[in-house]
Design an enzyme around this catalytic site. Structure first.
Site, short mmCIF file in Angstrom:
data_model
loop_
_atom_site.label_atom_id
_atom_site.label_comp_id
_atom_site.label_asym_id
_atom_site.label_seq_id
_atom_site.Cartn_x
_atom_site.Cartn_y
_atom_site.Cartn_z
N PRO A 22 0.84 -1.21 0.00
CA PRO A 22 0.00 0.00 0.00
C PRO A 22 0.87 1.25 0.00
O PRO A 22 1.84 1.34 0.74
CB PRO A 22 -0.77 -0.11 1.32
CG PRO A 22 -0.67 -1.55 1.73
CD PRO A 22 0.62 -2.05 1.17
N GLU A 23 0.52 2.20 -0.85
CA GLU A 23 1.29 3.45 -0.89
C GLU A 23 0.59 4.48 0.00
O GLU A 23 -0.44 4.21 0.61
CB GLU A 23 1.45 3.88 -2.35
CG GLU A 23 2.15 2.77 -3.15
CD GLU A 23 2.70 3.18 -4.50
OE1 GLU A 23 2.95 4.37 -4.72
OE2 GLU A 23 2.89 2.28 -5.34
N LYS B 169 3.98 6.08 4.76
CA LYS B 169 3.23 4.83 4.82
C LYS B 169 2.98 4.40 6.28
O LYS B 169 2.64 3.25 6.54
CB LYS B 169 3.99 3.73 4.07
CG LYS B 169 4.23 4.07 2.60
CD LYS B 169 5.04 3.00 1.91
CE LYS B 169 5.38 3.42 0.50
NZ LYS B 169 6.24 2.42 -0.18
N ARG C 81 13.16 10.68 10.43
CA ARG C 81 13.74 9.74 9.46
C ARG C 81 13.06 9.83 8.10
O ARG C 81 13.53 9.25 7.13
CB ARG C 81 13.60 8.29 9.98
CG ARG C 81 14.46 7.96 11.18
CD ARG C 81 14.59 6.45 11.36
NE ARG C 81 13.32 5.77 11.60
CZ ARG C 81 12.75 5.65 12.80
NH1 ARG C 81 13.32 6.17 13.87
NH2 ARG C 81 11.61 5.00 12.94
N ASN D 119 6.06 2.10 -5.73
CA ASN D 119 6.44 1.79 -7.10
C ASN D 119 5.44 2.26 -8.14
O ASN D 119 5.82 2.63 -9.25
CB ASN D 119 6.67 0.28 -7.23
CG ASN D 119 7.52 -0.06 -8.44
OD1 ASN D 119 8.28 0.79 -8.92
ND2 ASN D 119 7.38 -1.26 -8.94
N ARG E 113 12.99 -2.80 -7.38
CA ARG E 113 11.61 -2.96 -7.85
C ARG E 113 11.60 -2.76 -9.36
O ARG E 113 12.48 -2.12 -9.94
CB ARG E 113 10.69 -1.92 -7.21
CG ARG E 113 10.73 -1.85 -5.69
CD ARG E 113 10.06 -3.05 -5.01
NE ARG E 113 8.66 -3.19 -5.36
CZ ARG E 113 7.67 -2.51 -4.78
NH1 ARG E 113 7.92 -1.63 -3.84
NH2 ARG E 113 6.41 -2.71 -5.14
#
Ligand SMILES: [Zn+2]
Length: 261
Positions: free
Chosen positions: A2-3, A51, A119, A160, A249
């Site tokens: 999931p993005e 995410k 981060r 991706n 990817r």
């Protein structure tokens, strides 16, 4: 995976829990100790960054990341008995949300949340985002553009599908050095990503093809919803889509519209 649009949509849906003292449990047992600590606490807020999802309970926060297979399920009372695989259930008198198979499910203290934030790069879907951090990060990044875009410290929430579609829309090849694009190109790439991601939150899925006026966007079948991602031919010009491994990817490129230099 999931993005970011999925997490922002979930954060929006789970606002219904905010303000309630929640029953927090871990039917699977792996989160039982922490769940017992949060049980009965009032949920002060839920928000997404990249995410990640953060549920704030006073000084402590529940931090979750869905990873590849994680999913949240909503049910209204009478809620079914949670499946044995439910890592954590958040429930009030009106609704229950079950989290299954997350890659991360932990409690952060007051210092832990800003450390997580620190981060991560800017998230195009957040109101407090800073696109210039993205522009500056690309400007000093010698890695391939396609690698940089998947780095959550460069831009939080892109995955991706958004990588492939935004690079296509901007006519940028993923193999180019990130630092080789101009600040103007980087800003245009940010705006494109942000627009696609916002639309993803609204649609609940990623649709990047033009949808004719008057027809329902959500009627677009999944296999026809993108310009190049997982397509044999570019939806725009018909050229054969070229795939390659970029940053671990598969990258999808229209060779006619995304020159390598
Ligand atoms: Zn094309």
């Amino acid at each position: 995976m999931p993005e970011g649009h999925v997490l922002h949509r979930l954060a929006g849906e789970q606002q219904e829990l905010v303000g309630s003292s929640l029953r927090v449990s871990s039917p699977q047992g792996r989160f039982a100790e922490a769940a017992a600590r949060l049980d009965g606490c009032r949920l002060d807020g839920v928000e997404a960054v990249g995410k990640h999802l953060i549920h704030r309970f006073g000084a402590e926060s529940l931090h979750t990341h869905l990873g590849l297979r994680g999913v949240w399920y909503r049910s209204a009372p009478p809620s079914p008995e949670p499946r044995p695989s439910v890592r954590v259930r958040l429930a009030d008198s009106a609704v229950a949300w079950d989290l299954i198979a997350p890659i991360t499910c932990e409690v952060l203290d007051e210092a832990g949340v800003p450390a997580l934030w620190g981060r991560l790069g800017p998230d195009p879907l957040r109101a407090d985002t800073d696109p210039e951090r993205f522009v500056a990060a690309l400007g000093r990044d010698r890695r391939a553009l396609g690698v940089a875009l998947l780095d959550q410290a460069v831009v939080a929430g892109a995955g991706n599908v958004f990588r492939s579609e935004a690079l296509f829309a901007c006519r940028l090849h993923p193999g180019r050095a990130a630092s080789s694009i101009s600040p103007e190109e980087a800003r245009a790439l940010w705006d494109t990503l942000a627009g696609m991601m916002r639309r993803g939150v609204e649609d609940g899925r990623i649709i990047t093809v033009d949808v004719p006026a008057g027809s329902d966007r959500l009627d677009v079948p999944e296999e026809a919803a993108r310009q190049v991602y997982k397509r044999e031919r570019c939806a725009e010009c018909g050229a054969e889509v070229v795939t390659s491994e970029v940053g671990g990817r598969t990258a999808y490129v229209c060779p006619a519209q995304q020159p390598a230099v």
